[in-house]
Scaffold this motif. Structure first.
Motif, PDB file in Angstrom:
ATOM      1  N   VAL A  26      34.718  -3.360  11.560  1.00 35.47           N
ATOM      2  CA  VAL A  26      33.476  -3.729  10.854  1.00 35.47           C
ATOM      3  C   VAL A  26      32.615  -4.634  11.730  1.00 35.47           C
ATOM      4  N   ILE A  27      33.254  -5.586  12.424  1.00 37.52           N
ATOM      5  CA  ILE A  27      32.501  -6.480  13.306  1.00 37.52           C
ATOM      6  C   ILE A  27      31.828  -5.688  14.419  1.00 37.52           C
ATOM      7  N   VAL A  28      32.565  -4.783  15.040  1.00 36.02           N
ATOM      8  CA  VAL A  28      31.983  -3.946  16.098  1.00 36.02           C
ATOM      9  C   VAL A  28      30.822  -3.134  15.550  1.00 36.02           C
ATOM     10  N   TRP A  29      31.002  -2.572  14.362  1.00 36.31           N
ATOM     11  CA  TRP A  29      29.955  -1.746  13.754  1.00 36.31           C
ATOM     12  C   TRP A  29      28.682  -2.553  13.512  1.00 36.31           C
ATOM     13  N   ILE A  30      28.822  -3.770  13.008  1.00 32.79           N
ATOM     14  CA  ILE A  30      27.654  -4.572  12.654  1.00 32.79           C
ATOM     15  C   ILE A  30      27.046  -5.242  13.886  1.00 32.79           C
ATOM     16  N   ALA A  35      24.917  -1.891  12.957  1.00 36.24           N
ATOM     17  CA  ALA A  35      25.102  -1.330  11.609  1.00 36.24           C
ATOM     18  C   ALA A  35      24.456   0.053  11.490  1.00 36.24           C
ATOM     19  N   GLY A  36      24.436   0.764  12.613  1.00 35.79           N
ATOM     20  CA  GLY A  36      23.914   2.123  12.588  1.00 35.79           C
ATOM     21  C   GLY A  36      22.488   2.269  13.079  1.00 35.79           C
ATOM     22  N   LEU A  90      34.702   2.347  17.553  1.00 35.79           N
ATOM     23  CA  LEU A  90      33.302   2.730  17.395  1.00 35.79           C
ATOM     24  C   LEU A  90      33.177   3.803  16.329  1.00 35.79           C
ATOM     25  N   HIS A  91      32.018   3.839  15.656  1.00 33.25           N
ATOM     26  CA  HIS A  91      31.780   4.852  14.629  1.00 33.25           C
ATOM     27  C   HIS A  91      30.340   5.349  14.712  1.00 33.25           C
ATOM     28  N   GLY A  92      30.108   6.482  14.056  1.00 35.01           N
ATOM     29  CA  GLY A  92      28.813   7.130  14.171  1.00 35.01           C
ATOM     30  C   GLY A  92      27.900   6.980  12.976  1.00 35.01           C
ATOM     31  N   HIS A  96      31.143   7.402   8.182  1.00 34.42           N
ATOM     32  CA  HIS A  96      32.245   7.514   9.131  1.00 34.42           C
ATOM     33  C   HIS A  96      33.153   6.294   9.073  1.00 34.42           C
ATOM     34  N   ILE A  97      32.572   5.102   9.171  1.00 31.95           N
ATOM     35  CA  ILE A  97      33.403   3.902   9.198  1.00 31.95           C
ATOM     36  C   ILE A  97      34.016   3.615   7.831  1.00 31.95           C
ATOM     37  N   LEU A  98      33.259   3.806   6.755  1.00 34.00           N
ATOM     38  CA  LEU A  98      33.803   3.526   5.427  1.00 34.00           C
ATOM     39  C   LEU A  98      34.951   4.469   5.091  1.00 34.00           C
ATOM     40  N   GLY A  99      34.797   5.751   5.428  1.00 30.02           N
ATOM     41  CA  GLY A  99      35.873   6.710   5.175  1.00 30.02           C
ATOM     42  C   GLY A  99      37.120   6.380   5.972  1.00 30.02           C
ATOM     43  N   ASN A 100      36.937   6.077   7.259  1.00 29.39           N
ATOM     44  CA  ASN A 100      38.082   5.757   8.111  1.00 29.39           C
ATOM     45  C   ASN A 100      38.802   4.502   7.643  1.00 29.39           C
ATOM     46  N   MET A 101      38.039   3.457   7.337  1.00 27.32           N
ATOM     47  CA  MET A 101      38.662   2.201   6.933  1.00 27.32           C
ATOM     48  C   MET A 101      39.360   2.321   5.583  1.00 27.32           C
ATOM     49  N   TRP A 102      38.830   3.151   4.711  1.00 27.88           N
ATOM     50  CA  TRP A 102      39.484   3.350   3.416  1.00 27.88           C
ATOM     51  C   TRP A 102      40.823   4.063   3.597  1.00 27.88           C
TER      52      TRP A 102
END
Length: 239
Positions: A26-30, A35-36, A90-92, A96-102
């Protein structure tokens, strides 16, 4: 389409490593991927995504890879082996990130419980490396950067299949405009998931490398790695 939302599998250990991995993603994503935001997303993908053809030195410098919205990556022609690890964080997109983290939360806490914190972290990273290797070998001349935690998470799912095959997983099932909920044994849900990945990869095996932008060979490679590595790493019995 199905989406697991919980399992009947209590834990004893606090899943600090699983929470830490989720927090780091999440930190990397934001922070690093904005955040996209399209510019930060493109820059992070180009710099830290894994390019199979560069890892194997099969792609020369100067090849343009379009990412959409006017952005592109330019190959360097030199392998950056660190991307084997950085690409896992990393996520796209938000989806992508929410599904993976869930998925990581649903299955990862039990695998961490079964392995212990240190072994689980090593297992997770090794699964990600195996996923990257599988995707790289599936298309050795690809100049398209690969990103996402799903390969490593697939390893966690493979471990879950071995350790907890009969545990009930509560799942949302979407049927056209309707959805329902069912509870199925983990082996059934995970076997179905792997079958979908395999069928999605068949066109690439037949010479059509297009898998809809999804790294299905990374998914399969990570999953198989999880099946093979779980026993040496696990310290508790399956149930």
């Amino acid at each position: 389409m199905f989406f697991p939302y919980k399992d009947d599998n209590p834990t004893e250990l606090t899943p600090t490593v699983t929470v830490g991995i989720i927090a780091l993603n999440v930190i990397v994503w934001i922070v690093f991927q904005g955040a996209g935001s399209v510019h930060a997303l493109a820059a992070s993908t180009c710099e830290w995504g894994l390019v199979p053809g560069e890892i194997l030195r099969r792609v020369p410098a100067g090849i343009s890879v379009p990412l959409g919205q006017g952005f592109e990556c330019i190959t360097t022609g030199h392998p950056n082996y660190l991307t084997v690890f950085t690409s896992m964080f990393l996520h796209g997109s938000w989806f992508h990130i929410l599904g993976n983290m869930w998925f990581l939360w649903i299955f990862g806490n039990n695998i961490e419980d079964a392995m212990g914190h240190g072994r689980y972290l090593v297992f997770y990273l090794l699964s990600g490396v195996a996923a990257a290797a599988a995707q790289t070998l599936s298309n050795t001349h690809s100049a398209v950067p690969m990103i996402g935690a799903s390969g490593a998470i697939s390893g966690v799912m493979g471990a879950y299949l071995v350790l907890f095959p009969k545990v009930k997983v509560h799942t949302l099932v979407f049927l056209a405009f309707f959805f329902t909920t069912i509870a199925v044994p983990a082996y059934l849900m995970l076997a179905w998931w792997f079958l979908v990945q395999f069928l999605s990869g068949l066109p690439a095996l037949g010479g059509n490398a297009d898998t809809g932008g999804v790294a299905v060979f990374a998914h399969m490679g990570g999953f198989v790695a999880g099946l093979l590595l779980v026993k040496p790493f696990a310290k508790s019995l399956s149930r």
